[in-house]
Design a protein around this motif. Structure first.
Motif, PDB file in Angstrom:
ATOM      1  N   THR A   1      12.418   0.330 -12.663  1.00 34.06           N
ATOM      2  CA  THR A   1      10.920   0.144 -12.527  1.00 34.06           C
ATOM      3  C   THR A   1      10.223   1.423 -12.086  1.00 34.06           C
ATOM      4  N   PRO A   2       9.139   1.380 -12.034  1.00 33.06           N
ATOM      5  CA  PRO A   2       8.433   2.592 -11.623  1.00 33.06           C
ATOM      6  C   PRO A   2       8.792   2.948 -10.292  1.00 33.06           C
ATOM      7  N   GLN A   3       9.013   2.096  -9.316  1.00 33.63           N
ATOM      8  CA  GLN A   3       9.335   2.269  -8.143  1.00 33.63           C
ATOM      9  C   GLN A   3      10.562   3.091  -8.056  1.00 33.63           C
ATOM     10  N   ARG A   4      11.586   2.978  -8.761  1.00 36.20           N
ATOM     11  CA  ARG A   4      12.993   3.810  -8.790  1.00 36.20           C
ATOM     12  C   ARG A   4      12.930   4.882  -9.744  1.00 36.20           C
ATOM     13  N   ASP A   5      11.846   5.258 -10.488  1.00 38.14           N
ATOM     14  CA  ASP A   5      11.476   6.571 -11.008  1.00 38.14           C
ATOM     15  C   ASP A   5      12.686   6.919 -11.993  1.00 38.14           C
TER      16      ASP A   5
ATOM     17  N   LEU B   1      29.439   8.990  -7.947  1.00 32.53           N
ATOM     18  CA  LEU B   1      28.297   9.180  -6.944  1.00 32.53           C
ATOM     19  C   LEU B   1      27.122   8.190  -7.456  1.00 32.53           C
ATOM     20  N   VAL B   2      26.369   7.853  -6.383  1.00 35.31           N
ATOM     21  CA  VAL B   2      25.353   7.122  -6.465  1.00 35.31           C
ATOM     22  C   VAL B   2      24.185   8.102  -6.000  1.00 35.31           C
ATOM     23  N   ILE B   3      23.198   7.759  -6.845  1.00 33.50           N
ATOM     24  CA  ILE B   3      21.746   8.584  -6.526  1.00 33.50           C
ATOM     25  C   ILE B   3      20.720   7.445  -6.439  1.00 33.50           C
ATOM     26  N   HIS B   4      20.198   7.348  -5.097  1.00 38.49           N
ATOM     27  CA  HIS B   4      18.915   6.470  -5.085  1.00 38.49           C
ATOM     28  C   HIS B   4      17.706   7.089  -5.216  1.00 38.49           C
ATOM     29  N   THR B   5      16.939   6.626  -6.248  1.00 39.89           N
ATOM     30  CA  THR B   5      15.808   7.614  -6.822  1.00 39.89           C
ATOM     31  C   THR B   5      14.448   7.212  -6.284  1.00 39.89           C
ATOM     32  N   ALA B   6      14.506   6.115  -5.371  1.00 41.85           N
ATOM     33  CA  ALA B   6      13.178   5.246  -4.967  1.00 41.85           C
ATOM     34  C   ALA B   6      11.963   6.227  -4.776  1.00 41.85           C
ATOM     35  N   ARG B   7      10.972   6.220  -5.096  1.00 44.47           N
ATOM     36  CA  ARG B   7       9.788   6.685  -4.661  1.00 44.47           C
ATOM     37  C   ARG B   7       9.145   6.208  -3.216  1.00 44.47           C
ATOM     38  N   TRP B   8       9.280   4.924  -3.109  1.00 43.27           N
ATOM     39  CA  TRP B   8       9.053   4.233  -2.024  1.00 43.27           C
ATOM     40  C   TRP B   8       9.977   3.193  -1.652  1.00 43.27           C
ATOM     41  N   ASP B   9       9.957   2.573  -0.516  1.00 41.58           N
ATOM     42  CA  ASP B   9      10.937   1.648  -0.332  1.00 41.58           C
ATOM     43  C   ASP B   9      10.642   0.854   0.901  1.00 41.58           C
ATOM     44  N   GLY B  10      11.177  -0.377   1.399  1.00 44.53           N
ATOM     45  CA  GLY B  10      11.405  -0.881   2.755  1.00 44.53           C
ATOM     46  C   GLY B  10      12.594  -0.422   3.275  1.00 44.53           C
TER      47      GLY B  10
ATOM     48  N   PHE C   1       0.919  -1.163   0.003  1.00 44.72           N
ATOM     49  CA  PHE C   1      -0.042   0.205   0.162  1.00 44.72           C
ATOM     50  C   PHE C   1       1.062   1.434  -0.048  1.00 44.72           C
ATOM     51  N   GLU C   2       2.023   1.166   0.053  1.00 46.86           N
ATOM     52  CA  GLU C   2       3.011   2.186   0.063  1.00 46.86           C
ATOM     53  C   GLU C   2       3.483   2.584  -1.538  1.00 46.86           C
ATOM     54  N   ARG C   3       2.974   1.804  -2.490  1.00 51.12           N
ATOM     55  CA  ARG C   3       3.336   1.919  -3.904  1.00 51.12           C
ATOM     56  C   ARG C   3       2.611   3.238  -4.467  1.00 51.12           C
ATOM     57  N   ALA C   4       3.498   4.210  -5.047  1.00 53.84           N
ATOM     58  CA  ALA C   4       3.189   5.290  -5.713  1.00 53.84           C
ATOM     59  C   ALA C   4       2.692   5.218  -7.110  1.00 53.84           C
ATOM     60  N   ASP C   5       2.774   4.013  -7.637  1.00 48.80           N
ATOM     61  CA  ASP C   5       2.411   3.705  -9.040  1.00 48.80           C
ATOM     62  C   ASP C   5       1.093   3.071  -9.383  1.00 48.80           C
ATOM     63  N   ILE C   6       0.261   2.970  -8.409  1.00 46.86           N
ATOM     64  CA  ILE C   6      -1.006   2.418  -8.551  1.00 46.86           C
ATOM     65  C   ILE C   6      -1.968   3.345  -7.887  1.00 46.86           C
TER      66      ILE C   6
END
Length: 365
Positions: free
Chosen positions: A202-206, A268-277, A118-123
């Motif tokens: 994936t959509p999660q990683r935007d 540099l690493v950029i972590h772009t997740a819209r939601w995550d654990g 239910f944290e998913r921002a792509d639904i």
């Protein structure tokens, strides 16, 4: 004790966590019932000797519930540990049936969502509400909640109580074991500087967020290259096309050694997740020592404030500072201390103890 682990996404961070739970508590017998029904690729290989038995979980929900019940009846585990939302539903429905049907014996259930659905921002909002409602209904069937991060713990506590009392919730943080192949402080950036994402496309990683961030960085630093270490999940090829059109390299899936080499070469690493654990990729990047920026989402509030960004503009500004200075200005000591194997083992042992109703010293092999 005998612990049955059940998951329907035995890949990536979930597979790593399940393997680690078993390896960190070798005094218990661990069994595995698994598939990767939520992904497009095959489940990862199991480490020899970690699981006393490992069997495939059917993909059909009804058959999956029955498989859990059959495994419980055949192997008589002391506890059943469910990993991921769908597996959590299968295990808790199976436990409810075992309580109701004669001749069955329900076992205590531990539940680790590894990021709530239910944290998913792509639904759509209605689907998120449906998933939250299902979690609320099932939560009373949970013996102990075992979230993998502080944010997941807050969400779990908010799901409600069981029969007038709170369901115990114990955070078992994601960690990397001491023998993880990522070499500590092996960062060796190449020239010209390269900024990357380490993830599935994936959509999660935007990916669109990263495309916009890369555009802003290029305006100030045309020499910077961009790469996405990973590949799509086979569901939406337009996401990888979006990266390619923006002149961002998509490496495809890499072997473990090649993956870690490519990460170590990033500036540099950029972590772009819209939601995550709580992503294993963050811990792996931290171990290698690459400067890291993360999106300012609730799941990553444990990360230093100076490392977090909310918009592509903010991400680009912080990235340009790191690229100019050549080091990570954030202080990560607090996060590093809270995500250690010893802490994971202690918390996991406490959760198993609570599930069977025994004090720690009375839990026997």
């Amino acid at each position: 004790m005998r612990v049955l682990h059940v998951t329907d996404c035995f890949h990536g961070g979930v597979a790593a966590a399940v393997n680690q739970y078993a390896r960190l508590t070798p005094e218990h017998d661990h069994l595995l019932l698994f598939n990767n029904a939520r992904g497009s690729d095959a489940p990862v290989e199991r480490r020899p000797g970690v699981f006393l038995a490992d069997l495939e979980l059917p993909s059909a929900p009804g058959a999956a519930v029955q498989a859990v019940r059959d495994m419980v009846r055949r192997h008589r585990p002391d506890v059943v540990h469910a990993h991921s939302s769908f597996a959590g539903a299968y295990v808790r429905i199976a436990a409810a049936l075992d309580r109701l049907l004669p001749g069955s014996h329900a076992r205590p259930v531990l539940y680790t969502p590894h990021s709530f659905a239910f944290e998913r921002a792509d639904i759509p909002a209605w689907k998120r509400s449906l998933f939250r409602g299902m979690e609320k209904v099932l939560f009373p069937l949970t013996s102990v909640g075992v979230p993998c991060a502080d944010r997941e713990s807050e969400l779990m506590v908010g799901l409600g109580s069981r029969f007038g009392r709170d369901v115990p919730v114990i955070v078992v943080p994601n960690v990397l074991l001491d023998d993880h192949p990522a070499v500590p402080d092996s960062w060796a950036p190449t020239e010209p500087p390269t900024v990357g994402v380490v993830s599935r496309v994936t959509p999660q990683r935007d990916p669109a967020f990263f495309v916009e961030t890369a555009k802003l960085i290029r305006e100030a630093r045309p020499d910077v290259r961009f790469t996405w270490i990973g590949d799509g999940d086979g569901k939406d090829p337009t996401l990888t096309d979006l990266l390619a059109k923006a002149d961002i390299e998509v490496t495809g899936w890499l072997s473990g050694e090649e993956l870690r080499r490519r990460i170590s070469e990033l500036s540099l690493v950029i972590h772009t997740a819209r939601w995550d654990g709580f992503p294993m990729a963050v811990l792996e990047v931290r171990r290698i020592g690459v400067p890291l920026l993360v999106r300012d989402i609730p799941a990553l509030q444990e990360c230093p404030a100076t490392s977090r960004f909310g918009t592509p503009k903010e991400a680009a500004e912080k990235a340009l500072t790191i690229l100019s200075e050549g080091h990570d200005p954030a202080h990560w000591d607090g996060l590093d201390r809270s995500h250690t194997p010893d802490r994971q083992r202690d918390r996991l042992t406490e959760a198993y103890r609570l599930a069977v109703g025994l004090p720690k010293e009375q839990v026997t092999v």
